[in-house]
Motif scaffolding. Structure first.
Motif, PDB file in Angstrom:
ATOM      1  N   ASN A  43      -2.195  -8.957  -4.085  1.00 17.90           N
ATOM      2  CA  ASN A  43      -1.088  -8.001  -4.162  1.00 17.90           C
ATOM      3  C   ASN A  43      -1.254  -6.864  -3.160  1.00 17.90           C
ATOM      4  O   ASN A  43      -0.277  -6.400  -2.574  1.00 17.90           O
ATOM      5  N   LYS A  46      -0.354  -8.237   0.247  1.00 18.09           N
ATOM      6  CA  LYS A  46       1.094  -8.428   0.336  1.00 18.09           C
ATOM      7  C   LYS A  46       1.820  -7.095   0.516  1.00 18.09           C
ATOM      8  O   LYS A  46       2.751  -6.987   1.313  1.00 18.09           O
ATOM      9  N   ALA A  49       1.385  -5.991   4.025  1.00 20.50           N
ATOM     10  CA  ALA A  49       2.201  -6.814   4.919  1.00 20.50           C
ATOM     11  C   ALA A  49       3.670  -6.408   4.850  1.00 20.50           C
ATOM     12  O   ALA A  49       4.365  -6.401   5.878  1.00 20.50           O
ATOM     13  N   ILE A  50       4.152  -6.057   3.674  1.00 24.19           N
ATOM     14  CA  ILE A  50       5.545  -5.616   3.528  1.00 24.19           C
ATOM     15  C   ILE A  50       5.764  -4.338   4.329  1.00 24.19           C
ATOM     16  O   ILE A  50       6.748  -4.205   5.062  1.00 24.19           O
ATOM     17  N   ARG A 130       8.082 -12.091  10.349  1.00 21.60           N
ATOM     18  CA  ARG A 130       7.145 -12.710   9.410  1.00 21.60           C
ATOM     19  C   ARG A 130       5.741 -12.247   9.755  1.00 21.60           C
ATOM     20  O   ARG A 130       5.284 -12.427  10.867  1.00 21.60           O
ATOM     21  N   ILE A 139       2.670 -14.074   4.944  1.00 14.22           N
ATOM     22  CA  ILE A 139       2.363 -13.212   3.803  1.00 14.22           C
ATOM     23  C   ILE A 139       3.630 -12.500   3.351  1.00 14.22           C
ATOM     24  O   ILE A 139       3.911 -12.384   2.166  1.00 14.22           O
ATOM     25  N   SER A 140       4.391 -12.019   4.331  1.00 13.56           N
ATOM     26  CA  SER A 140       5.600 -11.263   4.027  1.00 13.56           C
ATOM     27  C   SER A 140       6.648 -11.556   5.090  1.00 13.56           C
ATOM     28  O   SER A 140       6.332 -11.963   6.203  1.00 13.56           O
ATOM     29  N   GLU A 141       7.894 -11.320   4.716  1.00 15.54           N
ATOM     30  CA  GLU A 141       8.994 -11.613   5.614  1.00 15.54           C
ATOM     31  C   GLU A 141      10.096 -10.596   5.356  1.00 15.54           C
ATOM     32  O   GLU A 141      10.348 -10.229   4.212  1.00 15.54           O
ATOM     33  N   THR A 142      10.743 -10.144   6.412  1.00 13.39           N
ATOM     34  CA  THR A 142      11.871  -9.238   6.251  1.00 13.39           C
ATOM     35  C   THR A 142      12.924  -9.552   7.306  1.00 13.39           C
ATOM     36  O   THR A 142      12.629 -10.184   8.319  1.00 13.39           O
TER      37      THR A 142
END
Length: 149
Positions: A43, A46, A49-50, A130, A139-142
């Motif tokens: 967590n 993550k 990464a966000i 990503r 891990i994270s994507e936006t």
């Protein structure tokens, strides 16, 4: 007054049985702690990464060299800021530019055209960022849009 004569106490077998039951309970509870630590680390990674993805998105949306390159009909390698993208086509036929960065390790896709179903008043290119781990797994994507005026 009546006296109690048969006061024995706890036998060794009862003590051993109680210790065995308590040991089983404690061992099963102790198995949760490493799992909780692993979940907390995941967590934390993550969440970092966000935040990194959001920062990268803002940097790329405000990059004037990138916006100037996207305004051109056929941008040349010298037009791009920093790394030169590779052009790619995904499964549904949409063409995009693909950038990669090493610190942070990320993939940045910028679509050449606005989405087909979008009502466009201002030209905008969809951007997907990503963040990848060491093995290349996301891990994270936006997502966001780069407005080109």
């Amino acid at each position: 007054m009546k006296t109690i004569r048969n006061e024995r106490g706890i036998t060794l077998i009862e003590v051993l049985a109680a210790m065995a039951i308590l040991s089983i309970i404690l061992i099963s509870i102790m198995n949760f702690f490493p799992q909780m630590g692993m979940i907390n680390n995941h967590n934390k990674e993550k969440a970092q990464a966000i935040n990194t993805a959001k920062l990268l998105l803002n940097e790329w949306k405000l990059d004037s060299n990138l916006i100037a390159a996207l305004k051109k009909e056929e941008p040349q390698p010298a037009d791009w800021p920093g790394t030169i993208p590779t052009e790619d086509i995904d499964g549904d036929g949409d063409e995009f530019y693909l950038f990669t960065t090493e610190n942070p390790r990320a993939e940045i896709k910028i679509w050449k055209e606005p989405p087909n179903n979008a009502v466009v008043e201002v030209p905008a290119h969809e951007i997907q960022i990503r963040i990848l781990n060491d093995t290349g797994k996301p891990i994270s994507e936006t997502y966001g849009y780069i407005v080109v005026k």
